[in-house]
Design an enzyme around this catalytic site. Structure first.
Site, mmCIF file in Angstrom:
data_model
loop_
_atom_site.group_PDB
_atom_site.id
_atom_site.type_symbol
_atom_site.label_atom_id
_atom_site.label_comp_id
_atom_site.label_asym_id
_atom_site.label_seq_id
_atom_site.Cartn_x
_atom_site.Cartn_y
_atom_site.Cartn_z
ATOM 1 N N CYS A 1 2.433 0.933 -8.451
ATOM 2 C CA CYS A 1 3.558 1.392 -7.529
ATOM 3 C C CYS A 1 4.872 1.401 -8.511
ATOM 4 O O CYS A 1 5.591 2.198 -8.052
ATOM 5 C CB CYS A 1 3.606 0.588 -6.571
ATOM 6 S SG CYS A 1 3.846 -1.184 -6.527
ATOM 7 N N GLY B 1 1.018 -1.273 0.057
ATOM 8 C CA GLY B 1 -0.069 -0.045 -0.058
ATOM 9 C C GLY B 1 0.809 1.297 0.099
ATOM 10 O O GLY B 1 2.046 1.188 -0.576
ATOM 11 N N VAL C 1 0.106 4.703 5.030
ATOM 12 C CA VAL C 1 -0.688 3.355 5.791
ATOM 13 C C VAL C 1 0.486 2.463 6.279
ATOM 14 O O VAL C 1 0.525 1.798 7.299
ATOM 15 C CB VAL C 1 -1.607 2.721 4.852
ATOM 16 C CG1 VAL C 1 -2.069 1.630 5.749
ATOM 17 C CG2 VAL C 1 -2.690 3.695 4.324
ATOM 18 N N GLY C 2 1.691 2.535 5.346
ATOM 19 C CA GLY C 2 2.820 1.652 6.030
ATOM 20 C C GLY C 2 3.386 1.963 7.348
ATOM 21 O O GLY C 2 3.865 1.175 8.197
ATOM 22 N N GLU D 1 5.786 -3.210 1.089
ATOM 23 C CA GLU D 1 5.689 -2.966 -0.208
ATOM 24 C C GLU D 1 5.070 -1.591 -0.477
ATOM 25 O O GLU D 1 3.576 -1.769 -0.648
ATOM 26 C CB GLU D 1 5.294 -4.163 -0.988
ATOM 27 C CG GLU D 1 5.765 -5.351 -0.890
ATOM 28 C CD GLU D 1 7.348 -5.302 -1.260
ATOM 29 O OE1 GLU D 1 7.940 -4.373 -2.132
ATOM 30 O OE2 GLU D 1 8.302 -6.090 -0.651
#
Length: 607
Positions: free
Chosen positions: A385, A329, A333-334, A351
Site C-alpha cells: 500500500c 486492507g 472493505v474499509g 490502514e
C-alpha cells in the site's frame, strides 16, 4: 561538541552536558570525592533513563575528555564570555543546582506504571471455546468474543508481567518458526528470501523488542502541569487498555500486518481476536496452527485462517461488540468495516491505501530517483500500500528519467525478471487478471517491460508513460507497474494530487528545499519520504497511518500502544488544613455575588 549536538535529550542537554563532562572525568581520573561522585551518578542515571542509545553517545562523547586535566576545561577555551560560562557551569555550586533541577524534573515527570490490577484466574475454568478449541468455527465466534471479554474483565491480560510474557512468547513464535514462515510466504507470494526475512520476520521482532524495552515507560502515568483553577491538586494521564481488540489483516504482508498491531494491543493490555487473510492461505494456516502454541489461549485467539473466503468470517465478526477494531486492507472493505463498527459505536483504526504520487523535480539526482522509485515499486511485486504508484515528472527530464528507470530495472532484476529469484509473484489469479487487463489497455504506452505469464502469475517490472486521463490512473495499481506522467511544473503536479483522494504515502525527489516545502505545505498524505521511497515507514519512531480515504489512526512504536489505550485524565484534589482558604475557596459555590464574579475575572487573567 559530539556529546552536545548528538545526544540532545530535550531541554536538559546543555546543563547536564557540562556537569557530565566535569564530574565524570573527575571521577574517572580517581578523584572520587562524595560530591563529584554523586553528580556523576545522578546525571548518568538521568540520561541513561532517557534512551538506550544515550549510553553509546555518552561514552563516545566523554572518552576523549577522560585524558584532559580535570576542572581545567575553561583553559582549553580561552578567555571571554564562553570561558566564564563554562567556568561557572563546572563550579561546585552550579553542579549542585543542576543535580537538584534534574532530580526534581525526573521525579515530577512520571510515576511508575500502575499495576494494582485485580486478577481472577478462576474465570477461565468456565471457558468453552478459548482454551478448548484450537480452530474455532464461525458459530463459535459469539462465544469466543464473550470469553475474551470475560478474560479482560477478570484482569488476565492487564498485569505488566503478563504483557511482557506474551511479547516474549510472540518473539519466540518468529524466531522458532523462521523456516516455516519463509516457506509459507514463498508459496503464497513467491516472495524472495530477503524481502520475506525483513518484512515478516526481522521487522516484527524489532517492534517486539522495542515494545519490551519501552513498555514500562509507555504504561506509566504522565504528569500534567499546574492550573490555577484546580489548585491545589496533582493530575496525570493514566493509560488503560481499551478492552477486546479485533485485528483483521490483509494478504500482502500477512504476518507483519497481522501481528504488528497485535504487539500494540498486547502491550496495552487488551485481549486479542485476530483474523488473518486467507488469500495468503499458507501463511494464514501457519498462524492458525502455530500461534496458539505460544500465546496465552485465555487472552489471544486466531479465527478464520482455514476458511476458503474472508467475507463470511469478517461479517460474523462485525456482528459482535468489540472495544476497538484494527483493519488493514482496501478502502472498499474499509467502508464495510466502518459501517459494521458504527452499529456498536466501536472505534476503528483503518490502514487503507491509495495511489501514491512521486514528485520528480528537474534538478534532482535523476539516477538516484529512478533507482529508488523502481525499487520501491517492485518490492513484493508492487503489492504494497505504500509503493510509489505514479510519477509526476518534470517534462524537461521525462525521457531521461524513463530511460534511467529501465536501466535500473534491468540491473536489479535482470533482462528476464521471470528467471530471477529476487522478484515476487502476484498473489492470486483474480489479482493477476486485473493487472494484465491494465497492461492490455495501455499496450501502446509501455516504455519498458509488460511481459506476463498466467501460469506462474508473473508480471514483469513495467514502465507506462501516459496522461492524467489514462485508465491506469483511476485506481491503485497494486502491481509492478510504474506509471509516469509528464507535468509542466510543481503547481500542476500539486493541483492534480489535490484533486484526488489523499494518498497513504507521497515521495519527493528534489535538491531544492523550497520545492520540497512547497509540496509538503500544499499537499496532504499519510507520510512522506524525501529523496527516497518507503523509508519513512521503516523508522520505528514515526507513526504510520493514512489520512482521509487512505485511512484513520496510526501505529508503530508507541503509536501502536496508543491505538489500543485510553489515556485517562485523573485529577486528585489536595485536602489541606487551611480552613478552605486555598483548598476549598468560597467563591466557587453559590450564591455568586458580585465579589465572587470579580475574583473569578481576576483569576481568569492568570489561567
Amino acid at each position: 561538541f559530539f556529546f552536545f549536538f548528538s545526544l540532545r535529550p530535550a531541554d536538559t542537554t546543555f546543563l547536564s552536558g557540562f556537569s557530565m563532562v566535569s564530574s565524570v572525568t573527575h571521577t574517572l581520573r580517581g578523584n572520587t570525592d562524595p560530591a563529584t561522585a554523586a553528580v556523576a551518578v545522578a546525571v548518568a542515571l538521568y540520561l541513561f533513563h532517557r534512551s538506550r542509545g544515550s549510553k553509546l553517545l555518552i561514552f563516545l562523547g566523554l572518552l576523549p575528555l577522560v585524558f584532559l586535566p580535570d576542572y581545567v576545561l575553561p583553559l582549553h577555551i580561552g578567555s571571554g564570555a564562553l570561558h566564564d560560562v563554562i567556568a561557572f557551569a563546572t563550579s561546585p555550586l552550579a553542579l549542585c543546582a543542576i543535580v537538584v533541577i534534574l532530580l526534581v524534573r525526573f521525579v515530577l515527570r512520571r510515576e511508575g506504571p500502575p499495576d494494582n490490577y485485580i486478577v481472577d484466574e478462576s474465570v477461565a475454568k468456565n471457558f468453552r471455546v478459548l482454551t478448548v478449541k484450537t480452530q474455532p468455527s464461525l458459530d463459535d465466534i459469539p462465544q469466543l468474543v464473550n470469553e475474551l471479554r470475560q478474560a479482560f474483565d477478570a484482569g488476565l491480560s492487564r498485569p505488566l508481567a503478563q504483557r511482557l510474557a506474551q511479547l516474549y512468547a510472540l518473539r519466540r513464535f518468529f524466531t522458532e518458526n523462521e523456516a516455516a514462515i519463509l516457506e509459507a510466504l514463498k508459496k503464497d507470494l513467491g516472495r524472495p528470501q530477503f524481502e520475506a526475512l525483513y518484512y515478516d520476520n526481522i521487522l516484527p521482532i524489532s517492534e517486539i523488542d522495542h515494545a519490551i524495552r519501552h513498555l514500562h515507560s509507555w504504561a506509566s502515568c504522565k504528569r500534567v502541569g499546574f492550573n490555577l483553577l484546580t489548585f491545589p491538586s496533582e493530575q496525570w494521564l493514566q493509560p488503560e487498555a481499551l478492552g477486546v481488540a479485533c485485528i483483521i489483516s490483509t494478504w500482502n504482508y500477512p504476518l507483519l500486518l497481522a501481528l504488528s498491531p497485535a504487539i500494540g494491543a498486547i502491550a496495552a493490555g487488551c485481549t486479542v481476536l485476530m483474523k488473518p487473510c486467507v488469500v495468503s492461505a499458507a501463511t494464514a494456516r501457519l498462524m492458525m496452527e502455530k500461534l496458539p502454541e505460544y500465546m496465552d489461549k485465555r487472552t489471544f485467539a486466531v479465527v478464520g485462517g482455514t476458511l476458503e473466503r474472508d467475507s463470511p468470517c469478517t461479517h460474523k465478526l462485525l456482528d459482535q461488540k468489540f472495544d476497538v477494531i484494527f483493519f488493514t486492507g482496501s478502502p472498499k472493505v474499509g467502508r464495510v468495516i466502518l459501517e459494521g463498527a458504527a452499529k456498536h459505536l466501536t472505534p476503528c483504526i483503518l490502514e487503507l491505501g491509495g495511489k501514491n504520487p512521486v514528485f520528480v523535480d528537474s534538478d534532482c539526482d535523476l539516477d538516484m530517483a529512478a533507482k529508488r522509485t523502481i525499487w520501491g515499486r517492485c518490492m513484493n511485486a508492487g503489492q504494497q500500500c505504500i509503493a510509489p504508484d505514479y510519477v509526476l515528472c518534470d517534462r524537461k527530464v521525462l525521457d531521461q528519467f524513463c530511460a534511467l528507470v529501465a536501466k535500473h530495472a534491468t540491473a536489479l532484476y535482470g533482462a528476464d525478471a521471470q528467471a530471477t529469484e529476487h522478484f515476487g509473484r502476484i498473489v492470486g489469479e483474480k489479482q493477476f487478471e486485473r493487472i494484465a487487463g491494465l497492461l492490455k489497455e495501455h499496450a501502446k504506452e509501455i516504455k519498458y517491460g509488460g511481459q506476463t505469464d498466467p501460469g506462474t502469475r508473473f508480471v514483469a517490472p513495467t514502465v507506462v508513460c501516459t496522461t492524467f486521463n489514462g485508465k491506469i490512473m483511476e485506481e491503485e495499481t497494486f502491481g509492478p507497474i510504474l506509471t509516469v506522467v509528464p507535468v509542466d511544473n510543481a503547481h500542476a503536479a500539486i493541483r492534480y494530487v489535490n484533486s484526488r483522494p489523499k494518498p497513504l504515502s507521497l515521495y519527493i525527489f528534489s535538491r531544492s528545499k523550497n520545492y520540497q516545502q512547497q509540496v509538503l505545505c500544499n499537499t496532504s498524505a499519510g507520510g512522506v519520504t524525501i529523496n527516497g521511497c518507503l523509508f519513512h515507514v521503516g523508522h520505528g519512531g514515526l507513526p504510520f497511518g493514512g489520512v482521509g480515504e487512505s485511512g484513520m489512526g496510526a501505529y508503530h512504536g508507541k503509536a501502536s500502544f496508543d491505538c489500543f489505550s485510553h489515556h485517562k485524565p485523573v485529577l486528585r484534589k489536595a485536602v489541606w488544613a487551611d480552613l478552605g482558604l486555598l483548598s476549598d475557596p468560597f467563591f466557587l459555590y453559590p450564591p455568586w455575588t458580585p465579589l465572587k464574579v470579580k475574583i473569578l475575572r481576576l483569576l481568569g487573567k492568570f489561567i
